[in-house]
Write a protein that holds these residues in place. Structure first.
Motif, PDB file in Angstrom:
ATOM      1  N   VAL A  17       0.848  -1.193   0.000  1.00  0.00           N
ATOM      2  CA  VAL A  17       0.000   0.000   0.000  1.00  0.00           C
ATOM      3  C   VAL A  17       0.882   1.241   0.000  1.00  0.00           C
ATOM      4  CG1 VAL A  17      -2.009  -1.056   1.111  1.00  0.00           C
ATOM      5  CG2 VAL A  17      -0.177  -0.111   2.528  1.00  0.00           C
ATOM      6  N   ARG A  18       0.372   2.280  -0.666  1.00  0.00           N
ATOM      7  CA  ARG A  18       1.085   3.557  -0.743  1.00  0.00           C
ATOM      8  C   ARG A  18       0.280   4.627  -0.010  1.00  0.00           C
ATOM      9  NH1 ARG A  18       1.081   3.967  -5.723  1.00  0.00           N
ATOM     10  NH2 ARG A  18       3.245   3.367  -6.230  1.00  0.00           N
ATOM     11  N   GLY A  19       0.922   5.297   0.955  1.00  0.00           N
ATOM     12  CA  GLY A  19       0.285   6.394   1.659  1.00  0.00           C
ATOM     13  C   GLY A  19       0.838   7.730   1.232  1.00  0.00           C
ATOM     14  N   GLY A  20       0.751   8.697   2.120  1.00  0.00           N
ATOM     15  CA  GLY A  20       1.278  10.034   1.857  1.00  0.00           C
ATOM     16  C   GLY A  20       1.753  10.659   3.147  1.00  0.00           C
ATOM     17  N   TYR A  21       2.474  11.772   3.022  1.00  0.00           N
ATOM     18  CA  TYR A  21       2.957  12.493   4.195  1.00  0.00           C
ATOM     19  C   TYR A  21       2.070  13.700   4.469  1.00  0.00           C
ATOM     20  CZ  TYR A  21       7.237   9.746   4.498  1.00  0.00           C
ATOM     21  OH  TYR A  21       8.130   8.718   4.668  1.00  0.00           O
ATOM     22  N   GLU A  22       1.699  13.860   5.758  1.00  0.00           N
ATOM     23  CA  GLU A  22       0.918  15.007   6.213  1.00  0.00           C
ATOM     24  C   GLU A  22       1.572  15.546   7.476  1.00  0.00           C
ATOM     25  OE1 GLU A  22      -3.138  13.803   6.712  1.00  0.00           O
ATOM     26  OE2 GLU A  22      -3.257  12.866   4.729  1.00  0.00           O
ATOM     27  N   ASP A  23       2.066  16.763   7.411  1.00  0.00           N
ATOM     28  CA  ASP A  23       2.755  17.383   8.552  1.00  0.00           C
ATOM     29  C   ASP A  23       3.886  16.494   9.066  1.00  0.00           C
ATOM     30  OD1 ASP A  23       0.926  19.498   8.421  1.00  0.00           O
ATOM     31  OD2 ASP A  23      -0.456  18.523   9.823  1.00  0.00           O
ATOM     32  N   GLY A  24       4.593  15.873   8.146  1.00  0.00           N
ATOM     33  CA  GLY A  24       5.717  15.039   8.521  1.00  0.00           C
ATOM     34  C   GLY A  24       5.361  13.652   8.993  1.00  0.00           C
ATOM     35  N   VAL A  25       4.090  13.301   8.971  1.00  0.00           N
ATOM     36  CA  VAL A  25       3.611  11.991   9.420  1.00  0.00           C
ATOM     37  C   VAL A  25       3.185  11.178   8.211  1.00  0.00           C
ATOM     38  CG1 VAL A  25       1.731  10.837  10.656  1.00  0.00           C
ATOM     39  CG2 VAL A  25       2.909  12.786  11.701  1.00  0.00           C
ATOM     40  N   ALA A  26       3.581   9.915   8.151  1.00  0.00           N
ATOM     41  CA  ALA A  26       3.133   9.031   7.080  1.00  0.00           C
ATOM     42  C   ALA A  26       1.736   8.513   7.407  1.00  0.00           C
ATOM     43  CB  ALA A  26       4.100   7.865   6.912  1.00  0.00           C
ATOM     44  N   VAL A  27       0.811   8.679   6.462  1.00  0.00           N
ATOM     45  CA  VAL A  27      -0.588   8.313   6.691  1.00  0.00           C
ATOM     46  C   VAL A  27      -1.035   7.356   5.601  1.00  0.00           C
ATOM     47  CG1 VAL A  27      -2.930   9.163   7.046  1.00  0.00           C
ATOM     48  CG2 VAL A  27      -0.982  10.612   7.669  1.00  0.00           C
ATOM     49  N   PHE A  28      -1.632   6.239   6.022  1.00  0.00           N
ATOM     50  CA  PHE A  28      -2.213   5.252   5.113  1.00  0.00           C
ATOM     51  C   PHE A  28      -3.686   5.117   5.502  1.00  0.00           C
ATOM     52  CE2 PHE A  28       2.209   4.334   5.769  1.00  0.00           C
ATOM     53  CZ  PHE A  28       2.714   3.896   4.554  1.00  0.00           C
ATOM     54  N   ARG A  29      -4.592   5.296   4.555  1.00  0.00           N
ATOM     55  CA  ARG A  29      -6.020   5.241   4.860  1.00  0.00           C
ATOM     56  C   ARG A  29      -6.702   4.163   4.013  1.00  0.00           C
ATOM     57  NH1 ARG A  29      -5.165  11.039   4.995  1.00  0.00           N
ATOM     58  NH2 ARG A  29      -5.739  11.900   7.031  1.00  0.00           N
ATOM     59  N   GLY A  30      -7.752   3.599   4.588  1.00  0.00           N
ATOM     60  CA  GLY A  30      -8.621   2.697   3.833  1.00  0.00           C
ATOM     61  C   GLY A  30      -7.985   1.365   3.473  1.00  0.00           C
ATOM     62  N   ILE A  31      -7.092   0.844   4.303  1.00  0.00           N
ATOM     63  CA  ILE A  31      -6.471  -0.454   4.017  1.00  0.00           C
ATOM     64  C   ILE A  31      -7.453  -1.564   4.390  1.00  0.00           C
ATOM     65  CG2 ILE A  31      -4.524  -1.973   4.496  1.00  0.00           C
ATOM     66  CD1 ILE A  31      -2.975   0.496   5.462  1.00  0.00           C
ATOM     67  N   PRO A  32      -7.800  -2.458   3.475  1.00  0.00           N
ATOM     68  CA  PRO A  32      -8.738  -3.530   3.831  1.00  0.00           C
ATOM     69  C   PRO A  32      -8.055  -4.588   4.696  1.00  0.00           C
ATOM     70  CG  PRO A  32      -8.040  -3.774   1.557  1.00  0.00           C
ATOM     71  CD  PRO A  32      -7.452  -2.483   2.033  1.00  0.00           C
ATOM     72  N   TYR A  33      -8.698  -4.923   5.808  1.00  0.00           N
ATOM     73  CA  TYR A  33      -8.213  -6.031   6.633  1.00  0.00           C
ATOM     74  C   TYR A  33      -9.098  -7.271   6.497  1.00  0.00           C
ATOM     75  CZ  TYR A  33     -11.872  -4.735  10.027  1.00  0.00           C
ATOM     76  OH  TYR A  33     -13.077  -4.455  10.638  1.00  0.00           O
TER      77      TYR A  33
END
Length: 524
Positions: A17-33
């Motif tokens: 999965v590929r996330g993004g950086y927001e305010d220096g934090v790596a964020v991954f959203r909507g990962i199916p478990y």
């Protein structure tokens, strides 16, 4: 020349999965478990998602579980965004260091909402502040309402709780790839989320998956199967179908939600009523979770932090003018609360002696709060001295009449007080110093198990947040809780209303109708 920062990529058991950086934090959203719980999977335990090739974008919140909106009275205080789609068993990760081997502490958030509302997409639950402070934070979506907690003769019980277990297993197996330490997982949740944590801590299948847990305004408990069964049967009657999972699986989701809302509108935390809840199922929930956790057998090594807000009940009664209505009903409302709490008239007499200035709504609200929250949490802490910490949130909202109500502490815990969704409940000007103190406490507990005050013992230390400088009071609710007998006993006859008939059975349902307390707020 500074190198450009590439988007973070992490591996999961089902694909990258590929996330993004927001305010220096790596964020991954909507990962199916887990796989979408519809079609042949509807009302069934969760199954693994289909693996994918290549790298999947994880940039936006995934679909939310089917849920009805809050009523207008409650929507002015509570936000609950909806994201359409079938793939609703998903989670989000905020991490300061997405490198395998970072071994950072992990916090897994389970939202509240009476097991019928809520999602991980609520802006108040943004995890950036936790990641900023060295925590890998995960938030989870799970099935709600009849889809997640209907009780049927032809399907396993508690599918929503099974979703949460599947998410926790995913975290334990996968979080190292996001920089987390699978041996330092703290589960935290509020209201229905805290109740779910109690059940997970007691579940045999979850043993060893959690190091610490924080229960906010929700005790370990299992609901009455008859109450859940009544909800399902009433829905079946309205839909003119059998009360089976197979029949419900053929019903359109929107129709099912409307019917659920119609049937559940008379439930309330004050007078009870049919409602969805976790039930003892002989498998994932083999016995009452509170019993399992207090006899020393379940989750014996898990450290606990737990607490409540000083005026929990005000979120249940203020919207729509219900607080004033309870005060006007007087003895009728008090009788309903006595029946709800299974106590006689000696208990409310004791509360009024301790608080002679309190009106009926205050007395009813605090009685019900003690019955639902403080008594079971005291019992849990008493059974686990030395490894339990108890707090009370006491800062009053800047909005009229809400006081220190249910869910108000969340913007402080997540340090999201600047979000408009937090201000809907707190008003303008919430103190940042209180957010620093509470958020820092949650971080410290998840990091090393020490929130900053002494653990529970015979003196009943309770850390008080928001009532002046943070302090530790000894036994602040002991006088009220001492009024309750250790075991249930037959209640005294309830005080009769003007017509001389005590509100029992059919009369009790009439009291609920007069109060018009919506099922949406049985638990936030």
């Amino acid at each position: 020349m500074t190198a450009l920062r590439t988007d973070p990529v992490a591996s999961t058991p089902h694909g990258a999965v590929r996330g993004g950086y927001e305010d220096g934090v790596a964020v991954f959203r909507g990962i199916p478990y887990a796989a979408p719980p519809f079609g042949p999977r509807r009302f069934r335990p969760p199954e693994p998602p289909e693996p994918w090739d290549g790298v999947r974008d994880a940039l936006a919140f995934g679909p939310t579980a089917p849920k009805p909106p809050y009523s207008e009275a409650f929507a002015q205080y509570l936000s609950d965004p909806t994201v359409p789609g079938d793939d609703c068993l998903n989670l989000n990760v905020w991490t300061p260091d997405p490198a395998p081997g970072a071994r950072l502490p992990v916090m897994v958030w389970l939202h509240g909402g009476a097991l019928t509302r809520g999602s991980s997409a609520v802006p108040v639950y943004d995890g950036r502040a936790f990641a900023r402070d060295g925590i890998v934070m995960v938030s989870v979506n799970y099935r709600l309402g009849v889809e997640g907690y209907g009780y049927f003769p032809d399907a396993p019980a508690n599918p929503g709780l099974r979703d949460q277990l599947a998410a926790l297993e995913w975290v334990h197996a996968s979080i190292a790839a996001f920089g987390g330490d699978p041996d330092r997982i703290t589960l935290f949740g509020q209201s229905a989320g805290a109740i779910s944590i109690g059940a997970l801590l007691a579940a045999p299948q979850a043993q060893g998956l959690v190091r610490r847990a924080i229960l906010q305004s929700g005790p370990p408990e299992a609901g009455e199967r008859d109450k859940v069964r009544r909800m399902v049967r009433r829905m079946a009657t309205r839909l003119k179908i059998p009360a089976t999972a197979a029949a419900f699986a053929e019903v359109d989701r929107e129709l099912l939600l409307r019917t659920q809302g119609e049937v559940g509108r008379l439930s309330s935390p004050v007078l009870g009523g049919p409602a969805f809840g976790i039930v003892v199922d002989g498998d994932l929930v083999p016995r009452d979770p509170l019993e399992a956790l207090t006899d020393g057998g379940a989750a014996a090594g898990v450290e606990l932090m737990m607490g409540w807000t000083r005026d929990e009940y005000r979120l249940w009664l203020v919207p729509g003018g219900l607080l004033e209505r309870v005060d006007r009903l007087g003895a009728v409302a008090l009788a309903g609360a006595m029946a709800r709490c299974h106590v006689g008239s000696d208990v409310p007499r004791g509360y009024r002696a301790l608080h002679p200035e309190a009106g009926t709504a205050e007395t009813v609200g605090q009685m019900v709060t003690d019955h639902l929250l403080r008594r079971p949490l005291h019992r849990l802490a008493d059974a686990r001295p030395g490894s339990s910490y108890v707090y009370e949130f006491a800062w009053p909202s800047n909005l009229p009449d809400l006081g220190s109500c249910h869910a108000l502490e969340l913007g402080f815990v997540f340090d999201t007080g600047d979000a408009p969704e937090s201000r809907k409940l707190a008003g303008e000007g919430a103190p940042q110093s209180l957010a620093d103190e509470m958020h820092g406490t949650w971080v410290r507990f998840a990091t090393d198990g020490d929130p900053g005050w002494q653990p529970w013992d015979a003196t009943h230390p309770v850390r008080v947040f928001g009532d002046g400088a943070p302090r530790t009071d000894l036994g602040p609710r002991d006088a009220e809780l001492s009024l309750w007998t250790p075991a249930p006993h037959p209640p005294d006859p309830a005080p009769a209303p003007a017509n001389g008939t005590p509100p029992r059975g059919t009369e009790m349902r009439a009291v609920v109708r007069r109060l018009r307390l919506p099922g949406a707020v049985r638990r936030h």
